[in-house]
Design a protein around this motif. Structure first.
Motif, PDB file in Angstrom:
ATOM      1  N   GLU A 136       0.863  -1.172   0.000  1.00 61.50           N
ATOM      2  CA  GLU A 136       0.000   0.000   0.000  1.00 61.50           C
ATOM      3  C   GLU A 136       0.906   1.230   0.000  1.00 61.50           C
ATOM      4  OE1 GLU A 136      -3.455   2.039   2.793  1.00 61.50           O
ATOM      5  OE2 GLU A 136      -3.162  -0.135   2.839  1.00 61.50           O
ATOM      6  N   MET A 137       0.927   1.961  -1.107  1.00 68.42           N
ATOM      7  CA  MET A 137       1.892   3.036  -1.294  1.00 68.42           C
ATOM      8  C   MET A 137       1.475   4.304  -0.566  1.00 68.42           C
ATOM      9  SD  MET A 137       3.468   4.602  -4.853  1.00 68.42           S
ATOM     10  CE  MET A 137       2.065   5.625  -5.296  1.00 68.42           C
ATOM     11  N   GLU A 138       2.444   4.899   0.137  1.00 60.52           N
ATOM     12  CA  GLU A 138       2.260   6.232   0.721  1.00 60.52           C
ATOM     13  C   GLU A 138       2.606   7.294  -0.322  1.00 60.52           C
ATOM     14  OE1 GLU A 138       1.304   9.129   3.399  1.00 60.52           O
ATOM     15  OE2 GLU A 138       1.083   6.986   3.756  1.00 60.52           O
ATOM     16  N   ASP A 139       3.842   7.245  -0.846  1.00 59.89           N
ATOM     17  CA  ASP A 139       4.249   8.030  -2.007  1.00 59.89           C
ATOM     18  C   ASP A 139       5.512   7.396  -2.578  1.00 59.89           C
ATOM     19  OD1 ASP A 139       6.731   9.319  -1.008  1.00 59.89           O
ATOM     20  OD2 ASP A 139       5.404  10.481   0.287  1.00 59.89           O
ATOM     21  N   ASN A 140       5.910   7.853  -3.765  1.00 58.93           N
ATOM     22  CA  ASN A 140       7.071   7.221  -4.404  1.00 58.93           C
ATOM     23  C   ASN A 140       8.314   8.108  -4.382  1.00 58.93           C
ATOM     24  OD1 ASN A 140       6.395   9.150  -6.305  1.00 58.93           O
ATOM     25  ND2 ASN A 140       6.563   7.769  -8.070  1.00 58.93           N
ATOM     26  N   ILE A 141       8.312   9.153  -3.554  1.00 62.48           N
ATOM     27  CA  ILE A 141       9.478  10.028  -3.480  1.00 62.48           C
ATOM     28  C   ILE A 141      10.660   9.264  -2.880  1.00 62.48           C
ATOM     29  CG2 ILE A 141      10.423  12.137  -2.477  1.00 62.48           C
ATOM     30  CD1 ILE A 141       7.601  13.276  -2.433  1.00 62.48           C
ATOM     31  N   GLY A 142      11.759   9.226  -3.611  1.00 63.33           N
ATOM     32  CA  GLY A 142      12.967   8.563  -3.126  1.00 63.33           C
ATOM     33  C   GLY A 142      13.018   7.066  -3.340  1.00 63.33           C
ATOM     34  N   SER A 143      11.980   6.488  -3.949  1.00 64.43           N
ATOM     35  CA  SER A 143      11.976   5.026  -4.109  1.00 64.43           C
ATOM     36  C   SER A 143      13.067   4.561  -5.082  1.00 64.43           C
ATOM     37  CB  SER A 143      10.604   4.542  -4.578  1.00 64.43           C
ATOM     38  OG  SER A 143      10.237   5.145  -5.800  1.00 64.43           O
ATOM     39  N   GLY A 144      13.332   5.368  -6.123  1.00 67.93           N
ATOM     40  CA  GLY A 144      14.401   5.004  -7.051  1.00 67.93           C
ATOM     41  C   GLY A 144      15.760   4.993  -6.400  1.00 67.93           C
ATOM     42  N   MET A 145      15.987   5.951  -5.495  1.00 64.54           N
ATOM     43  CA  MET A 145      17.270   6.002  -4.805  1.00 64.54           C
ATOM     44  C   MET A 145      17.378   4.933  -3.722  1.00 64.54           C
ATOM     45  SD  MET A 145      19.090   8.013  -6.423  1.00 64.54           S
ATOM     46  CE  MET A 145      18.170   7.247  -7.779  1.00 64.54           C
ATOM     47  N   ALA A 146      16.244   4.554  -3.133  1.00 65.68           N
ATOM     48  CA  ALA A 146      16.267   3.428  -2.200  1.00 65.68           C
ATOM     49  C   ALA A 146      16.650   2.157  -2.948  1.00 65.68           C
ATOM     50  CB  ALA A 146      14.911   3.271  -1.522  1.00 65.68           C
ATOM     51  N   GLU A 186      20.803 -11.328  -6.566  1.00 64.20           N
ATOM     52  CA  GLU A 186      20.647 -10.905  -5.176  1.00 64.20           C
ATOM     53  C   GLU A 186      20.619  -9.386  -5.062  1.00 64.20           C
ATOM     54  OE1 GLU A 186      22.881 -13.967  -2.261  1.00 64.20           O
ATOM     55  OE2 GLU A 186      24.132 -13.254  -3.920  1.00 64.20           O
ATOM     56  N   SER A 187      21.488  -8.722  -5.825  1.00 60.61           N
ATOM     57  CA  SER A 187      21.587  -7.262  -5.758  1.00 60.61           C
ATOM     58  C   SER A 187      20.308  -6.604  -6.249  1.00 60.61           C
ATOM     59  CB  SER A 187      22.784  -6.780  -6.578  1.00 60.61           C
ATOM     60  OG  SER A 187      23.986  -7.361  -6.118  1.00 60.61           O
ATOM     61  N   ILE A 188      19.769  -7.082  -7.362  1.00 59.88           N
ATOM     62  CA  ILE A 188      18.538  -6.530  -7.905  1.00 59.88           C
ATOM     63  C   ILE A 188      17.367  -6.819  -6.969  1.00 59.88           C
ATOM     64  CG2 ILE A 188      16.858  -6.759  -9.791  1.00 59.88           C
ATOM     65  CD1 ILE A 188      19.293  -7.118 -11.670  1.00 59.88           C
ATOM     66  N   HIS A 189      17.329  -8.012  -6.405  1.00 60.12           N
ATOM     67  CA  HIS A 189      16.238  -8.402  -5.513  1.00 60.12           C
ATOM     68  C   HIS A 189      16.223  -7.552  -4.248  1.00 60.12           C
ATOM     69  CE1 HIS A 189      13.125 -10.912  -3.909  1.00 60.12           C
ATOM     70  NE2 HIS A 189      13.880 -11.436  -2.952  1.00 60.12           N
ATOM     71  N   PHE A 190      17.385  -7.355  -3.644  1.00 62.03           N
ATOM     72  CA  PHE A 190      17.441  -6.543  -2.436  1.00 62.03           C
ATOM     73  C   PHE A 190      17.101  -5.085  -2.755  1.00 62.03           C
ATOM     74  CE2 PHE A 190      19.542  -3.846   0.712  1.00 62.03           C
ATOM     75  CZ  PHE A 190      19.084  -4.412   1.893  1.00 62.03           C
ATOM     76  N   GLY A 191      17.645  -4.564  -3.841  1.00 59.59           N
ATOM     77  CA  GLY A 191      17.342  -3.196  -4.232  1.00 59.59           C
ATOM     78  C   GLY A 191      15.861  -3.000  -4.497  1.00 59.59           C
ATOM     79  N   ASN A 192      15.252  -3.958  -5.173  1.00 62.27           N
ATOM     80  CA  ASN A 192      13.825  -3.884  -5.466  1.00 62.27           C
ATOM     81  C   ASN A 192      13.009  -3.815  -4.174  1.00 62.27           C
ATOM     82  OD1 ASN A 192      11.406  -3.975  -6.921  1.00 62.27           O
ATOM     83  ND2 ASN A 192      11.428  -6.200  -7.097  1.00 62.27           N
ATOM     84  N   ALA A 193      13.381  -4.628  -3.204  1.00 58.17           N
ATOM     85  CA  ALA A 193      12.675  -4.624  -1.916  1.00 58.17           C
ATOM     86  C   ALA A 193      12.862  -3.300  -1.187  1.00 58.17           C
ATOM     87  CB  ALA A 193      13.162  -5.789  -1.056  1.00 58.17           C
ATOM     88  N   ALA A 194      14.075  -2.754  -1.226  1.00 61.39           N
ATOM     89  CA  ALA A 194      14.330  -1.468  -0.571  1.00 61.39           C
ATOM     90  C   ALA A 194      13.488  -0.367  -1.199  1.00 61.39           C
ATOM     91  CB  ALA A 194      15.817  -1.119  -0.662  1.00 61.39           C
ATOM     92  N   GLY A 195      13.396  -0.369  -2.530  1.00 60.57           N
ATOM     93  CA  GLY A 195      12.578   0.629  -3.210  1.00 60.57           C
ATOM     94  C   GLY A 195      11.106   0.478  -2.877  1.00 60.57           C
ATOM     95  N   ALA A 196      10.621  -0.757  -2.811  1.00 59.31           N
ATOM     96  CA  ALA A 196       9.215  -0.996  -2.485  1.00 59.31           C
ATOM     97  C   ALA A 196       8.911  -0.588  -1.047  1.00 59.31           C
ATOM     98  CB  ALA A 196       8.882  -2.473  -2.701  1.00 59.31           C
ATOM     99  N   LEU A 197       9.793  -0.927  -0.126  1.00 62.53           N
ATOM    100  CA  LEU A 197       9.595  -0.534   1.272  1.00 62.53           C
ATOM    101  C   LEU A 197       9.545   0.983   1.397  1.00 62.53           C
ATOM    102  CD1 LEU A 197       9.370  -1.144   4.282  1.00 62.53           C
ATOM    103  CD2 LEU A 197      11.873  -1.400   4.364  1.00 62.53           C
ATOM    104  N   ASN A 198      10.381   1.671   0.632  1.00 57.97           N
ATOM    105  CA  ASN A 198      10.408   3.134   0.678  1.00 57.97           C
ATOM    106  C   ASN A 198       9.054   3.743   0.292  1.00 57.97           C
ATOM    107  OD1 ASN A 198      12.759   5.435   0.709  1.00 57.97           O
ATOM    108  ND2 ASN A 198      11.067   6.014  -0.623  1.00 57.97           N
ATOM    109  N   THR A 199       8.332   3.088  -0.628  1.00 59.41           N
ATOM    110  CA  THR A 199       7.043   3.635  -1.057  1.00 59.41           C
ATOM    111  C   THR A 199       5.988   3.561   0.038  1.00 59.41           C
ATOM    112  OG1 THR A 199       6.128   1.572  -1.981  1.00 59.41           O
ATOM    113  CG2 THR A 199       7.507   2.927  -3.445  1.00 59.41           C
TER     114      THR A 199
END
Length: 302
Positions: free
Chosen positions: A237-247, A264-277
């Motif tokens: 459930e997204m709050e906003d997407n500000i900074g998700s690309g950098m996460a 592994e690198s792409i998977h972890f980065g993807n999760a960090a970006g999603a959590l940021n949203t």
């Protein structure tokens, strides 16, 4: 040992509908890199004004070093007016000819770049001659650094010559999916699909890795030696997407620079970006363990 990631470019105040938040792509990257235990360094410039002073105070609060943040006596601190469309996507109106357009090539900046494991740069600070020339010199003087070009587009600035020069010197390029057809047109490339375009771009400009961030559809990537990669989006459930690309970028670099596999690198980065949203803004703190817990407890698209 923590990896040294040097991010060159803008510090800006994001003027949101009901708030004022310090931001800028390089600042957001450094904040997230630090939160994952790496050594992020911000190379930027603010004005000698109230907003500049407030920015330096906020950097202290965010635990980001201001050692390499220059202060400009002529040009003001950068500001960005942020609005949101009906889908929650952010739109940016960036003031021109501000302090970050005039980052100087100094002895301190040279030392920082030469010591970097990764030199990160984007398109926005290439609008004017001084910052544009500074990043060119830093790239030249840091041949052993991984060069990460964040090709985020801004409505009022696109210069094909500048973009192609940066593509030609980058090892990794990140692009938003929604901007790929525009890029293909400007770079005079045929756009027949996402994966094909990433491969074409990699070959044409000799880029090791092209990463495409796709919002809630996840991540696609093409590596010149290892081929195509895909990691699906997370159901959040997204709050906003500000900074998700950098996460994403910070998470990816945290794994990649420490020898993890591409998957592994792409998977972890993807999760960090999603959590940021799921957070408000780009600088709400979370660490590596919280990303790992998010990966365990949050479903990805089928």
């Amino acid at each position: 040992m923590a990896k040294r990631i040097v991010a060159f470019g803008e510090i800006v105040w994001d003027l949101l509908p009901h708030d004022r938040v310090l931001g800028g792509t390089p600042l957001n990257l450094v904040f997230r890199c630090n939160s994952f235990g790496e050594e992020g360094h911000l190379l930027s410039r603010v004005g000698d004004d109230e907003l500049g002073e407030a920015a330096l105070d906020k950097l202290v609060e965010l635990k980001i070093s201001d050692k390499n943040v220059q202060v400009d006596s002529e040009f003001p601190t950068g500001v960005v007016r942020v609005t949101f469309d009906k889908k929650g996507e952010s739109r940016y109106e960036v003031k021109e000819d501000v302090a970050f357009d005039h980052i100087e090539f100094t002895a301190e900046a040279l030392i920082l770049a030469r010591q970097a494991d990764c030199l990160f740069f984007g398109l926005l600070p290439q609008r004017y001659g001084l910052s544009k020339n500074t990043i060119r010199e830093l790239i030249k003087e840091a041949p052993d650094s991984l060069r990460f070009f964040d090709l985020k587009l801004f409505e009022h600035f696109f210069n094909v010559e500048v973009v192609e020069r940066l593509l030609n010197c980058a090892h990794i390029v990140r692009i938003k999916e929604k901007e790929m057809e525009f890029l293909a047109d400007k770079l005079k490339m045929n756009y027949t699909g996402l994966d094909d375009f990433a491969e074409q771009l990699s070959i044409k400009y000799k880029i090791d890795l092209v990463i495409i961030t796709r919002g809630d559809s996840g991540i696609s990537a093409f590596h010149t030696k290892k081929g195509q990669f895909y990691d699906p989006g997370y159901l959040v459930e997204m709050e906003d997407n500000i900074g998700s690309g950098m996460a994403f970028s910070a998470g990816f670099l945290h794994y990649y620079l420490n020898g993890k596999s591409m998957e592994e690198s792409i998977h972890f980065g993807n999760a960090a970006g999603a959590l940021n949203t799921t957070k408000r803004g780009a600088t709400e703190f979370f660490d590596k363990n919280e990303v790992l817990e998010f990966m365990k407890t949050t479903s990805q698209q089928g």
